[in-house]
Design a protein around this motif. Structure first.
Motif, short mmCIF file in Angstrom:
data_model
loop_
_atom_site.label_atom_id
_atom_site.label_comp_id
_atom_site.label_asym_id
_atom_site.label_seq_id
_atom_site.Cartn_x
_atom_site.Cartn_y
_atom_site.Cartn_z
N TRP A 114 0.84 -1.19 0.00
CA TRP A 114 0.00 0.00 0.00
C TRP A 114 0.87 1.24 0.00
O TRP A 114 1.78 1.40 0.81
CB TRP A 114 -0.91 0.02 1.22
N SER A 120 -7.35 -16.72 -3.84
CA SER A 120 -7.80 -15.71 -4.79
C SER A 120 -7.18 -14.38 -4.39
O SER A 120 -7.42 -13.88 -3.29
CB SER A 120 -9.33 -15.62 -4.80
N GLN A 121 -6.39 -13.83 -5.27
CA GLN A 121 -5.70 -12.57 -4.96
C GLN A 121 -6.70 -11.42 -4.90
O GLN A 121 -7.58 -11.30 -5.75
CB GLN A 121 -4.64 -12.29 -6.03
N ARG A 122 -6.51 -10.56 -3.92
CA ARG A 122 -7.39 -9.42 -3.73
C ARG A 122 -6.74 -8.15 -4.28
O ARG A 122 -5.52 -8.08 -4.43
CB ARG A 122 -7.73 -9.27 -2.25
N PRO A 123 -7.54 -7.13 -4.57
CA PRO A 123 -7.00 -5.93 -5.21
C PRO A 123 -5.86 -5.27 -4.45
O PRO A 123 -4.96 -4.68 -5.05
CB PRO A 123 -8.23 -5.01 -5.30
N ALA A 124 -5.89 -5.31 -3.12
CA ALA A 124 -4.86 -4.62 -2.33
C ALA A 124 -3.62 -5.48 -2.12
O ALA A 124 -2.68 -5.06 -1.44
CB ALA A 124 -5.43 -4.22 -0.97
N GLU A 125 -3.59 -6.68 -2.71
CA GLU A 125 -2.48 -7.59 -2.49
C GLU A 125 -1.56 -7.65 -3.71
O GLU A 125 -2.00 -7.50 -4.85
CB GLU A 125 -3.00 -9.00 -2.18
N GLU A 144 -8.66 -14.47 7.52
CA GLU A 144 -9.38 -13.38 6.86
C GLU A 144 -8.99 -12.03 7.47
O GLU A 144 -8.85 -11.04 6.78
CB GLU A 144 -10.89 -13.60 7.00
N ARG A 194 -5.59 -10.84 6.21
CA ARG A 194 -5.60 -10.35 4.85
C ARG A 194 -6.56 -9.19 4.65
O ARG A 194 -6.79 -8.75 3.52
CB ARG A 194 -5.98 -11.48 3.88
N GLY A 243 -9.90 -9.26 5.59
CA GLY A 243 -11.08 -9.95 5.05
C GLY A 243 -12.27 -9.01 4.96
O GLY A 243 -12.46 -8.12 5.74
N ARG A 244 -13.11 -9.33 3.99
CA ARG A 244 -14.28 -8.49 3.78
C ARG A 244 -15.55 -9.31 4.01
O ARG A 244 -15.52 -10.52 3.91
CB ARG A 244 -14.28 -7.92 2.36
#
Length: 432
Positions: A30, A78-83, A426, A429, A431-432
């Motif tokens: 980030w 599953s890769q997340r946008p912030a990763e 979660e 990472r 988690g959402r």
């Protein structure tokens, strides 16, 4: 701990059982957040499933192994946008150093900061060689440096163009099927960069393991001459399958660019329907004349580059032995080769009772033939008795399984791990 060195390292549970191998390292990159936090590892577990292992679950990092506490959530990663994936996306990036010079990232290093929390603290870079200037200043040799994270600039900015040498070197020891799994998970842009950096043979091996959509996408990003070179290296049946997915104009253009002797068997395969023995077969089985000896036959099937299904038998034909051959005489299975003296001529030990396939036979008939006689490969012969090729069990399975089987994962019940673990993973990472 430099992260590129983790690629491909075995992952063990506390009992010493290997559960998989490290594919990548997940980082929270980030902008303005200081030194990036390492979230965990992407681990490939059989059968070719990528899962997330939180860094807090890792108990030991070693040069040859990673050991974790034994609890692993088997939900597909599953890769997340912030990763950011450190190996796949950070290596080979161009950055600026404290002196304003341009460097390329060759590795990144992490250190523990407290407990089991890790942060990216170091960046291994190579100074880009300067071109010779008009004033006579010579070219400066590329220089490798270890810089602090705070000394480099540019990793937070999306790269317009990125090399792939570092990523390829990190996964150099992976088998083509495993590297194909890594490449499949990359973004289309990154897949194209990796394909451009691979040599023709390695790229051909990987293409044969990728889903058809990825194959077509990657081939379309290569210039036509390079694409033709890669198709020449591929086995004719795989090249024909790939070309069959292309528009007719593009297919014919690539065939015209291939060497005539390499294009000829591919054209023959394209003349058959996909779901027939002719469309399934390979034109490069092991074919020997009847006066060849058992010793010669064993030497042929020992070739480590030979598909295991093709190495299970040799086919005996009158010359010529290039497909389409002279008259087909029969098959000799490797178990028979092991039972007879090395000086025995294979023409004397063929199995003439086993009927060959015809090129027009349907996929269903071919599968039934292999199952009935417990075969992993069978000869395909035309009406005049000339051998055209051989159908192998892997190609049959490729056509009877669902089209997306390469993407599918086996999911046997609930994911492993406790609810506490799932919540912690979660949380770690975001988690959402």
């Amino acid at each position: 701990m430099f992260l590129a060195r983790l690629a491909g390292i075995a992952v063990f549970d506390p009992a010493g059982d290997q559960v998989g191998r490290v594919r990548d390292v997940v980082v929270a990159l980030w902008s303005g957040a200081g030194r990036p936090r390492v979230l965990g590892l992407v681990v490939d577990v059989p059968p070719r499933r990528a899962v997330f292992l939180p860094i807090t679950r890792v108990t030991t990092f070693d040069s040859k192994a990673v050991i974790f506490d034994g609890r692993l959530n088997m939900r597909r990663f599953s890769q997340r946008p912030a990763e950011t994936l450190a190996i796949a996306e950070m290596l080979d990036r161009h950055v600026r150093g404290p002196d304003g010079e341009e460097y390329v990232v060759i590795d990144v290093g992490m250190e523990p900061v407290r407990g089991r929390e890790w942060r990216i603290t170091k960046v291994a870079v190579k100074r880009l060689a300067r071109a010779r200037r008009a004033g006579g200043v010579g070219r400066r040799r590329a220089e490798t440096l270890i810089l602090d994270w705070d000394e480099i600039h540019g990793l937070h900015v999306a790269a317009e163009q990125q090399g792939a040498v570092g990523l390829i070197n990190a996964f150099e020891k992976l088998k083509p099927a495993d590297l194909a799994s890594v490449i499949h998970e990359l973004s289309p842009k990154r897949r194209g960069e990796v394909a451009a950096a691979l040599d023709d043979e390695r790229l051909a091996d990987i293409l044969e393991e990728l889903p058809e959509d990825d194959q077509v996408e990657i081939l379309g990003k290569l210039d036509a001459d390079r694409a033709a070179d890669v198709l020449e290296v591929m086995s004719p049946d795989d090249a024909a399958d790939l070309l069959g997915e292309l528009p007719p104009e593009q297919r014919e253009r690539l065939l015209a660019l291939m060497e005539p002797e390499e294009a000829a068997p591919v054209r023959r395969l394209l003349s058959y329907a996909d779901d027939t023995a002719g469309g399934l077969m390979t034109t490069e089985p092991v074919i020997l004349q009847p006066d060849a000896t058992v010793a010669e036959a064993l030497a042929q099937i020992r070739n480590p580059d030979l598909n295991p299904a093709l190495a299970a038998q040799v086919y005996v034909c009158r010359p010529p032995t290039e497909t389409p051959t002279g008259r087909y005489l029969g098959t000799v299975h490797f178990q028979r080769l092991l039972r007879d003296p090395p000086s025995t001529m294979i023409g004397a030990i063929v199995d003439p009772a086993l009927s060959p396939l015809r090129p027009s036979m349907s996929l269903h008939t071919v599968a039934g033939h292999l199952a009935t006689y417990n075969l992993v490969s069978a000869a395909v012969v035309d009406e005049d008795g000339h051998m055209l090729g051989a159908v192998t069990i892997d190609d049959v399975l490729d056509h009877v399984l669902p089209e997306d089987w390469r993407d599918a994962v086996l999911d046997d019940g609930e994911p492993a791990g406790s609810t506490e673990f799932d919540s912690e993973a979660e949380s770690l990472r975001g988690g959402r």
